[in-house]
Design an enzyme around this catalytic site. Structure first.
Site, PDB file in Angstrom:
ATOM      1  N   THR A 208      25.096  40.410  40.689  1.00  0.00           N
ATOM      2  CA  THR A 208      24.356  39.738  39.620  1.00  0.00           C
ATOM      3  C   THR A 208      23.689  38.506  40.176  1.00  0.00           C
ATOM      4  OG1 THR A 208      25.859  40.402  37.888  1.00  0.00           O
ATOM      5  CG2 THR A 208      24.659  38.360  37.506  1.00  0.00           C
ATOM      6  N   GLY A 260      30.682  38.449  38.795  1.00  0.00           N
ATOM      7  CA  GLY A 260      31.990  39.087  38.902  1.00  0.00           C
ATOM      8  C   GLY A 260      32.362  39.823  37.634  1.00  0.00           C
TER       9      GLY A 260
HETATM   10  N1  ASP Z   1      29.055  39.712  35.703  1.00  0.00           N
HETATM   11  C1  ASP Z   1      28.452  41.010  35.688  1.00  0.00           C
HETATM   12  C2  ASP Z   1      29.012  41.807  34.567  1.00  0.00           C
HETATM   13  O1  ASP Z   1      30.193  41.736  34.303  1.00  0.00           O
HETATM   14  C3  ASP Z   1      28.636  41.807  36.914  1.00  0.00           C
HETATM   15  C4  ASP Z   1      28.410  41.142  38.221  1.00  0.00           C
HETATM   16  O2  ASP Z   1      28.391  39.940  38.367  1.00  0.00           O
HETATM   17  O3  ASP Z   1      28.237  41.878  39.180  1.00  0.00           O
HETATM   18  O4  ASP Z   1      28.273  42.566  33.976  1.00  0.00           O
END
Ligand code: ASP
Length: 349
Positions: A208, A260
């Site tokens: 992300t 995350g």
């Molecule tokens: N935070 C994002 C989610 O939970 C995923 C990520 O950071 O990769 O959708």
């Protein structure tokens, strides 16, 4: 003052404010008093009377930071800031770089799909005035962050979801695109053979992009965009489009953005927490550490099996980052150069 600090995989329980922190605080205050352009003034919020800090930046501006190693994105944002552009334009432009990059399988076009094979995007944006916009479960549109910005600026709402968000994207002139690339389709087909869903700790599933910028005027904006967790349940929405969880900006204090396992970030309203901790006087680094500590120390926390990382910047231009697991990093563009900074963490890989 009583605090837990996590360094590497060591958990130290310190009973008093440690020497490093005392010296750091002392140095900062001295810097603030000594340099003309960095005077610390105490003022009051005109409406509430609440004391606020009007400290001018002590770091060279402009500056931009982002989650993970995204030098092209921070460069794009910095180009706008350098020319005197505003932080909002910068973070949108920076996030769009990753959304368009099909090699990044966690953002925009080329993102990994949910378990039904649909790529669904979440994004949000927030400006210096505390305005915000977001989109959730957006399909067929690459630039989710642009839709989020339009929701903020040109609708009476904060959040649009699914079909409504997609329809709105067409109304503002964005075009329909198939976001499922051959590479992501192949990865999904391989996953389907076993169809086991388990959040994966490492970076390949957590890319992300969250971006925070301070422009030459000292104003802060931020944005965040993602295709969410790979092979999530259909309909799942993470932290990234949720203001206060995935992103929060307070132009008087600072800003934070998360990456995350979004469920853990939502449960602790993580980015808002980081900003509020900075309001209480913590540095961006200490605030990120405290927010991760909240997750790790929850009863029965399964933190050994998931990743969460925060980055933060305060009004003075100090930055910080911290994560549950090793290998989280922050890209920082400041003073004409890009740098990828490995974050400190709780658990060594
Ligand atoms: N935070 C994002 C989610 O939970 C995923 C990520 O950071 O990769 O959708």
């Amino acid at each position: 003052m009583y605090s837990f600090r996590f360094r590497g995989n060591k958990k130290e329980n310190l009973i008093f404010m440690n020497r490093r922190k005392f010296l750091k605080n002392a140095t900062l205050s001295t810097a603030g008093l000594a340099v003309g352009s960095t005077l610390v003034n105490c003022a009051e919020n005109s409406k509430t009377g609440t004391p606020i800090s009007t400290t001018k930046s002590v770091a060279p501006l402009p500056l931009v930071i982002a989650t993970w190693n995204v030098p092209n994105a921070t460069l794009e944002a910095y180009k706008i800031l350098e020319k005197g552009g505003n932080a909002l334009d910068a973070v949108e432009a920076g996030c769009k770089v990753e959304e368009a990059d099909v090699a990044n399988q966690s953002v925009g076009k080329g993102g990994l799909p949910d378990r039904e094979g649909n790529v669904t995007l979440d994004a949000c944006i927030m400006d210096k005035n505390g305005n915000c916009g977001s989109v959730v479960y957006l399909q067929n549109i690459t630039h989710a962050v642009t839709v989020a910005r339009n929701v903020m600026e040109n609708t009476p709402h904060v959040m649009l979801a699914g079909k409504g968000a997609e329809q709105y994207a067409y109304e503002i002139g964005l075009k329909k695109e198939n976001l499922l690339t051959e590479a992501s389709k192949k990865a999904w087909e391989k996953w389907k053979i076993e169809s086991k869903y388990k959040p994966i700790i490492n970076i390949e599933n957590h890319d992300t992009i969250g971006m925070l910028a301070i422009d030459k005027n000292g104003d802060i904006s931020g944005a965040c965009t993602t295709s969410g967790l790979a092979y999530k349940m259909a309909g799942r929405v993470g932290d990234s489009p949720i203001i206060g969880a995935g992103l929060f900006i307070d132009n008087e204090i600072g800003a934070s953005v998360a990456t995350g396992l979004g469920e853990e970030v939502v449960k602790t309203v993580g980015s808002f927490l980081v900003v509020e901790l900075m309001r209480q006087g913590k540095s961006p680094q200490d605030a990120c550490e405290e927010a991760i500590k909240r997750i790790v120390e929850k009863p029965n926390s399964d933190y050994k099996n998931f990743q969460v990382g925060y980055i933060a910047v305060n009004k003075q231009g100090e930055t910080g980052s911290y994560a549950v697991h090793q290998w989280f990093s922050m890209t920082k563009f400041q003073d004409g150069k890009n740098e990828n900074i490995q974050s400190e963490f709780v658990i060594k890989a």
